[in-house]
Design a protein around this motif. Structure first.
Motif, PDB file in Angstrom:
ATOM      1  N   SER A 107       0.807  -1.216   0.000  1.00  0.00           N
ATOM      2  CA  SER A 107       0.000   0.000   0.000  1.00  0.00           C
ATOM      3  C   SER A 107       0.847   1.276   0.000  1.00  0.00           C
ATOM      4  N   THR A 108       2.154   1.137  -0.048  1.00  0.00           N
ATOM      5  CA  THR A 108       3.022   2.312  -0.066  1.00  0.00           C
ATOM      6  C   THR A 108       2.836   3.078  -1.376  1.00  0.00           C
ATOM      7  N   PRO A 109       2.485   4.341  -1.310  1.00  0.00           N
ATOM      8  CA  PRO A 109       2.256   5.106  -2.543  1.00  0.00           C
ATOM      9  C   PRO A 109       3.521   5.209  -3.383  1.00  0.00           C
ATOM     10  N   GLN A 110       3.343   5.148  -4.677  1.00  0.00           N
ATOM     11  CA  GLN A 110       4.468   5.280  -5.599  1.00  0.00           C
ATOM     12  C   GLN A 110       4.575   6.719  -6.083  1.00  0.00           C
ATOM     13  N   ARG A 111       4.709   7.600  -5.101  1.00  0.00           N
ATOM     14  CA  ARG A 111       4.883   9.033  -5.406  1.00  0.00           C
ATOM     15  C   ARG A 111       5.528   9.672  -4.185  1.00  0.00           C
ATOM     16  N   ARG A 140       6.316  11.090  -0.781  1.00  0.00           N
ATOM     17  CA  ARG A 140       5.711  10.681   0.485  1.00  0.00           C
ATOM     18  C   ARG A 140       6.015  11.694   1.587  1.00  0.00           C
ATOM     19  N   LEU A 141       5.294  11.580   2.676  1.00  0.00           N
ATOM     20  CA  LEU A 141       5.424  12.519   3.781  1.00  0.00           C
ATOM     21  C   LEU A 141       6.499  12.105   4.776  1.00  0.00           C
ATOM     22  N   VAL A 142       7.282  13.080   5.193  1.00  0.00           N
ATOM     23  CA  VAL A 142       8.152  12.950   6.355  1.00  0.00           C
ATOM     24  C   VAL A 142       7.587  13.920   7.391  1.00  0.00           C
ATOM     25  N   LEU A 143       7.195  13.390   8.530  1.00  0.00           N
ATOM     26  CA  LEU A 143       6.567  14.190   9.575  1.00  0.00           C
ATOM     27  C   LEU A 143       7.637  14.681  10.550  1.00  0.00           C
ATOM     28  N   ILE A 144       7.621  15.973  10.859  1.00  0.00           N
ATOM     29  CA  ILE A 144       8.561  16.544  11.815  1.00  0.00           C
ATOM     30  C   ILE A 144       7.842  16.719  13.147  1.00  0.00           C
ATOM     31  N   ALA A 145       8.326  16.053  14.189  1.00  0.00           N
ATOM     32  CA  ALA A 145       7.704  16.160  15.499  1.00  0.00           C
ATOM     33  C   ALA A 145       7.727  17.605  15.978  1.00  0.00           C
ATOM     34  N   GLY A 195      -2.767   8.128   8.075  1.00  0.00           N
ATOM     35  CA  GLY A 195      -2.404   7.880   6.684  1.00  0.00           C
ATOM     36  C   GLY A 195      -0.926   7.619   6.519  1.00  0.00           C
ATOM     37  N   ASP A 196      -0.498   7.546   5.269  1.00  0.00           N
ATOM     38  CA  ASP A 196       0.878   7.181   4.965  1.00  0.00           C
ATOM     39  C   ASP A 196       1.876   8.220   5.462  1.00  0.00           C
ATOM     40  N   VAL A 197       2.867   7.749   6.212  1.00  0.00           N
ATOM     41  CA  VAL A 197       4.008   8.560   6.643  1.00  0.00           C
ATOM     42  C   VAL A 197       5.252   7.701   6.472  1.00  0.00           C
ATOM     43  N   ALA A 198       6.245   8.211   5.776  1.00  0.00           N
ATOM     44  CA  ALA A 198       7.468   7.442   5.551  1.00  0.00           C
ATOM     45  C   ALA A 198       8.335   7.405   6.797  1.00  0.00           C
ATOM     46  N   SER A 199       8.477   8.563   7.457  1.00  0.00           N
ATOM     47  CA  SER A 199       9.324   8.611   8.642  1.00  0.00           C
ATOM     48  C   SER A 199       8.924   9.779   9.521  1.00  0.00           C
ATOM     49  N   LEU A 200       9.312   9.667  10.802  1.00  0.00           N
ATOM     50  CA  LEU A 200       9.110  10.729  11.772  1.00  0.00           C
ATOM     51  C   LEU A 200      10.469  11.282  12.156  1.00  0.00           C
ATOM     52  N   LEU A 201      10.705  12.552  11.853  1.00  0.00           N
ATOM     53  CA  LEU A 201      11.932  13.238  12.258  1.00  0.00           C
ATOM     54  C   LEU A 201      11.731  13.834  13.641  1.00  0.00           C
ATOM     55  N   ILE A 202      12.656  13.554  14.543  1.00  0.00           N
ATOM     56  CA  ILE A 202      12.529  14.006  15.928  1.00  0.00           C
ATOM     57  C   ILE A 202      13.690  14.944  16.246  1.00  0.00           C
ATOM     58  N   PRO A 203      13.522  16.267  16.077  1.00  0.00           N
ATOM     59  CA  PRO A 203      14.600  17.217  16.394  1.00  0.00           C
ATOM     60  C   PRO A 203      14.732  17.412  17.896  1.00  0.00           C
ATOM     61  N   ASP A 204      15.942  17.776  18.343  1.00  0.00           N
ATOM     62  CA  ASP A 204      16.129  18.025  19.777  1.00  0.00           C
ATOM     63  C   ASP A 204      15.715  19.437  20.187  1.00  0.00           C
ATOM     64  N   ASN A 230      -2.066  13.669   2.397  1.00  0.00           N
ATOM     65  CA  ASN A 230      -1.972  12.494   1.526  1.00  0.00           C
ATOM     66  C   ASN A 230      -2.958  12.557   0.369  1.00  0.00           C
ATOM     67  N   GLU A 231      -4.129  13.101   0.624  1.00  0.00           N
ATOM     68  CA  GLU A 231      -5.099  13.256  -0.467  1.00  0.00           C
ATOM     69  C   GLU A 231      -4.563  14.198  -1.537  1.00  0.00           C
ATOM     70  N   LEU A 232      -3.932  15.280  -1.106  1.00  0.00           N
ATOM     71  CA  LEU A 232      -3.357  16.225  -2.057  1.00  0.00           C
ATOM     72  C   LEU A 232      -2.259  15.552  -2.882  1.00  0.00           C
TER      73      LEU A 232
END
Length: 217
Positions: free
Chosen positions: A5-9, A11-16, A32-41, A203-205
């Motif tokens: 189900s991974t979109p072939q376009r 993808r989102l990286v979410l920043i905490a 919805g689909d998120v590739a990774s979560l970036l966790i800055p200090d 993700n819809e966009l």
């Protein structure tokens, strides 16, 4: 998300967000689909950050999302994160790649010019991030980040992550550069909004407007 189900376009990286509210982060990860979560200090004490990062790391991994720690390679390794995000000199980045890349992703950021990005790219990081944490406070993505992301995506095989603006609509401009990933922070975690609704909207966009991989290149 499952592999099928991974979109072939793009993808989102979410920043905490700075408040690192697990409830809000979890709501977004569930939407919805998120590739990774970036966790800055965000400049906080390392001991405090380790506790925050560990909670968010487990939360991300429970949702099948890679957890990437920015700001402290020591914390990333101690909490068994999936990756390290580093912004600094080429020689230090090279050391991290050599030391850790066999067991976790090592991403790079901080380049403001093409030659800086190319120099960092010589170390073969897993991705190149264009943008600065906390600077997605204007509606549109920074023009420099869009320009660098488009150039990099056309010329270099290492994936590009480009920071969006403070609105979900700004994600489209990033996707149109051909970047593999668009990073979102304020657009999802703005105070007073539902992060799950924003994540689903993002993700819809991308489903409607992001080029499919077979159409790129």
């Amino acid at each position: 998300m499952t592999e099928t189900s991974t979109p072939q376009r793009c993808r989102l990286v979410l920043i905490a967000p700075p408040d690192a509210d697990p409830a809000r982060v979890g709501a977004a990860l569930s939407a919805g689909d998120v590739a990774s979560l970036l966790i800055p200090d965000y400049g906080i004490d390392e001991a405090i950050f380790e506790g925050v990062a560990e909670r968010l790391c487990r939360l991300a991994q429970e949702h099948g999302v890679a957890a990437i720690v920015a700001g402290s390679p020591r914390v990333a390794t101690r909490i068994h994160a999936d990756g390290i995000h580093f912004e600094g000199p080429k020689d230090e980045l090279a050391e991290l790649v050599a030391k850790y890349q066999e067991r976790m992703a090592v991403g790079a950021g901080g380049a403001k010019k093409r030659d800086e990005a190319l120099e960092l790219g010589e170390t073969q990081p897993d991705y190149m991030f264009f943008g600065r944490f906390g600077y997605d406070n204007k509606e549109e993505p920074h023009p420099r980040n869009l320009s660098l992301g488009a150039w990099w995506s056309e010329m270099i095989e290492i994936p590009a992550v480009v920071l969006a603006g403070s609105t979900i609509a700004s994600i489209r401009a990033v996707a149109e550069t051909g970047a593999e990933f668009v990073a979102v922070g304020n657009a999802v975690f703005e105070i007073g909004v539902d992060p799950a609704e924003r994540l689903a909207e993002a993700n819809e966009l991308l489903d409607r407007h992001a080029p499919q991989w077979e159409q790129i290149g």
